[in-house]
Structures are given as C-alpha cells and as structure tokens.
Write a protein that holds these residues in place. Structure first.
Motif, PDB file in Angstrom:
ATOM      1  N   LEU A  68       0.874  -1.161   0.000  1.00  0.00           N
ATOM      2  CA  LEU A  68       0.000   0.000   0.000  1.00  0.00           C
ATOM      3  C   LEU A  68       0.913   1.213   0.000  1.00  0.00           C
ATOM      4  O   LEU A  68       1.664   1.421   0.955  1.00  0.00           O
ATOM      5  CB  LEU A  68      -0.875  -0.018   1.258  1.00  0.00           C
ATOM      6  CG  LEU A  68      -2.032   0.944   1.358  1.00  0.00           C
ATOM      7  CD1 LEU A  68      -3.117   0.578   0.334  1.00  0.00           C
ATOM      8  CD2 LEU A  68      -2.639   0.885   2.749  1.00  0.00           C
ATOM      9  N   THR A  82      -1.354   6.486  -0.437  1.00  0.00           N
ATOM     10  CA  THR A  82      -2.673   5.869  -0.241  1.00  0.00           C
ATOM     11  C   THR A  82      -2.980   5.740   1.241  1.00  0.00           C
ATOM     12  O   THR A  82      -4.092   6.041   1.682  1.00  0.00           O
ATOM     13  CB  THR A  82      -2.729   4.491  -0.922  1.00  0.00           C
ATOM     14  OG1 THR A  82      -2.459   4.650  -2.313  1.00  0.00           O
ATOM     15  CG2 THR A  82      -4.081   3.835  -0.725  1.00  0.00           C
ATOM     16  N   SER A 136      -4.035   9.025   2.489  1.00  0.00           N
ATOM     17  CA  SER A 136      -5.375   9.418   2.037  1.00  0.00           C
ATOM     18  C   SER A 136      -6.465   8.641   2.770  1.00  0.00           C
ATOM     19  O   SER A 136      -7.566   9.154   2.958  1.00  0.00           O
ATOM     20  CB  SER A 136      -5.508   9.234   0.522  1.00  0.00           C
ATOM     21  OG  SER A 136      -5.584   7.863   0.184  1.00  0.00           O
ATOM     22  N   LEU A 137      -6.158   7.431   3.200  1.00  0.00           N
ATOM     23  CA  LEU A 137      -7.134   6.618   3.924  1.00  0.00           C
ATOM     24  C   LEU A 137      -7.227   6.965   5.403  1.00  0.00           C
ATOM     25  O   LEU A 137      -8.262   6.731   6.032  1.00  0.00           O
ATOM     26  CB  LEU A 137      -6.789   5.130   3.797  1.00  0.00           C
ATOM     27  CG  LEU A 137      -6.943   4.512   2.421  1.00  0.00           C
ATOM     28  CD1 LEU A 137      -6.383   3.098   2.408  1.00  0.00           C
ATOM     29  CD2 LEU A 137      -8.394   4.525   1.987  1.00  0.00           C
ATOM     30  N   ASN A 190     -11.590  -0.273   3.638  1.00  0.00           N
ATOM     31  CA  ASN A 190     -10.907   0.478   2.571  1.00  0.00           C
ATOM     32  C   ASN A 190      -9.492  -0.031   2.330  1.00  0.00           C
ATOM     33  O   ASN A 190      -9.049  -0.149   1.184  1.00  0.00           O
ATOM     34  CB  ASN A 190     -10.882   1.971   2.902  1.00  0.00           C
ATOM     35  CG  ASN A 190     -12.241   2.623   2.757  1.00  0.00           C
ATOM     36  OD1 ASN A 190     -13.146   2.085   2.118  1.00  0.00           O
ATOM     37  ND2 ASN A 190     -12.402   3.784   3.365  1.00  0.00           N
ATOM     38  N   VAL A 191      -8.776  -0.349   3.400  1.00  0.00           N
ATOM     39  CA  VAL A 191      -7.417  -0.878   3.264  1.00  0.00           C
ATOM     40  C   VAL A 191      -7.453  -2.247   2.582  1.00  0.00           C
ATOM     41  O   VAL A 191      -6.665  -2.521   1.672  1.00  0.00           O
ATOM     42  CB  VAL A 191      -6.716  -0.943   4.638  1.00  0.00           C
ATOM     43  CG1 VAL A 191      -5.404  -1.707   4.551  1.00  0.00           C
ATOM     44  CG2 VAL A 191      -6.476   0.461   5.176  1.00  0.00           C
ATOM     45  N   ASP A 196      -8.192  -1.820  -1.139  1.00  0.00           N
ATOM     46  CA  ASP A 196      -7.014  -1.367  -1.880  1.00  0.00           C
ATOM     47  C   ASP A 196      -6.018  -2.504  -2.075  1.00  0.00           C
ATOM     48  O   ASP A 196      -5.420  -2.642  -3.139  1.00  0.00           O
ATOM     49  CB  ASP A 196      -6.342  -0.191  -1.174  1.00  0.00           C
ATOM     50  CG  ASP A 196      -7.013   1.139  -1.484  1.00  0.00           C
ATOM     51  OD1 ASP A 196      -7.938   1.164  -2.323  1.00  0.00           O
ATOM     52  OD2 ASP A 196      -6.598   2.151  -0.906  1.00  0.00           O
ATOM     53  N   ASP A 226      -7.386  -4.880  -4.737  1.00  0.00           N
ATOM     54  CA  ASP A 226      -7.207  -4.264  -6.058  1.00  0.00           C
ATOM     55  C   ASP A 226      -5.755  -4.374  -6.516  1.00  0.00           C
ATOM     56  O   ASP A 226      -5.486  -4.676  -7.688  1.00  0.00           O
ATOM     57  CB  ASP A 226      -7.624  -2.793  -6.037  1.00  0.00           C
ATOM     58  CG  ASP A 226      -9.131  -2.606  -5.933  1.00  0.00           C
ATOM     59  OD1 ASP A 226      -9.890  -3.578  -6.125  1.00  0.00           O
ATOM     60  OD2 ASP A 226      -9.541  -1.460  -5.628  1.00  0.00           O
ATOM     61  N   SER A 227      -4.807  -4.159  -5.611  1.00  0.00           N
ATOM     62  CA  SER A 227      -3.381  -4.252  -5.950  1.00  0.00           C
ATOM     63  C   SER A 227      -2.995  -5.674  -6.333  1.00  0.00           C
ATOM     64  O   SER A 227      -2.233  -5.877  -7.286  1.00  0.00           O
ATOM     65  CB  SER A 227      -2.521  -3.784  -4.778  1.00  0.00           C
ATOM     66  OG  SER A 227      -2.703  -2.418  -4.563  1.00  0.00           O
TER      67      SER A 227
END
Length: 146
Positions: free
Chosen positions: A2, A6, A9-10, A128-129, A132, A135-136
């Motif tokens: 991460l 990012t 921002s989270l 949210n973490v 992400d 998605d990664s």
C-alpha cells in the motif's frame, strides 16, 4: 503493498510507515486457526502504518492460504462473532468492537488461495485498506481469479 500516499489518504496526512515483515503477525490473536493459517503460509507480507506517538494506526497482512485453512479460519471467525458474506468467490468477514483504547475493527478477505487481513480504528478504514490491497493483488496478477 500500500503506497504511503494511499495510506495517508485513507487515514491522516500525518501517517507514516511504522514497519513491515515477511510474516503474518501472531500476537494479539486468540484464535488458533489464525495461527495455523499464518504458520502454514508460504508467502506473506505484513505492514503497519500510523501516526507516531498516538493510538492511531492500521495494519495489513496479505498471504496465501490453503482451502482447508481458509475453511477453518472462516468457521472460527464466524463463531467468534464476525459477520460474513460470500459474493462471487470473495468471502468478507468483519468485526468492529470497542476496547479500552477506542474502536478496533478487523476485515478478512478470503478468495481462492489469498487471505487479506486489515485491522484499524474503524470498520470503514479496515474495509478500505483491504479493498485497496485486493485491487493491488488483482492488478499484479491479471491472469489469476481473485
């Protein structure tokens, strides 16, 4: 896993990377199924972010998991009070609780041979973490189905 931008921002613009390891941490978890899955993992990455000298922070662990360990972990988490749902091959297990320090939330994603665990100060943060991270992993492995 991460990027720091990012993470900031989270969570907070003051967020810093506080550590990382190539293993799933076992401390703080009472379930033997977590220890078993972590011990049996052949690939693992764990990172911790937070605001220095504060109670604020979150962690992310990404690792492989066998079908047996995933089934055992899912059953144990559900028995421990986690809420779970499976959609399109992705099992999501979540729990938020109040502690003496404030709110703590955990999100576990199980899909195929992948286990993502995020822990933070709110369920929104841990989800949210985990999103992400998923998605990664998907971006880095376009031929895999996660």
């Amino acid at each position: 896993m991460l990027p720091l931008a990012t993470a900031k921002s989270l969570f907070s613009t003051e967020t810093q990377a506080l550590g990382d390891a190539n293993a799933v941490p076992l401390s703080g978890y009472e379930l033997p199924e977590i220890a078993a899955a972590a011990t049996n993992a052949s690939i693992a990455k764990n990172c911790v972010w937070g605001i220095p000298n504060s109670d604020g922070g979150f962690s992310l662990a990404v690792t492989d998991i066998s079908a047996t360990d995933a089934a055992n972990l899912k059953a144990a988490l559900l028995a421990a009070g986690f809420l779970g749902v499976t959609t399109g091959g992705l099992t999501t297990l979540e729990l938020e609780a109040e502690t003496e320090l404030g709110s703590k939330a955990d999100t576990h994603y199980l899909t195929g041979d992948l286990w993502i665990h995020s822990s933070g100060t709110s369920l929104q943060l841990s989800v949210n973490v985990a999103n992400d991270a998923l998605d990664s992993v998907r971006l880095a492995n376009p031929t895999r189905t996660y």
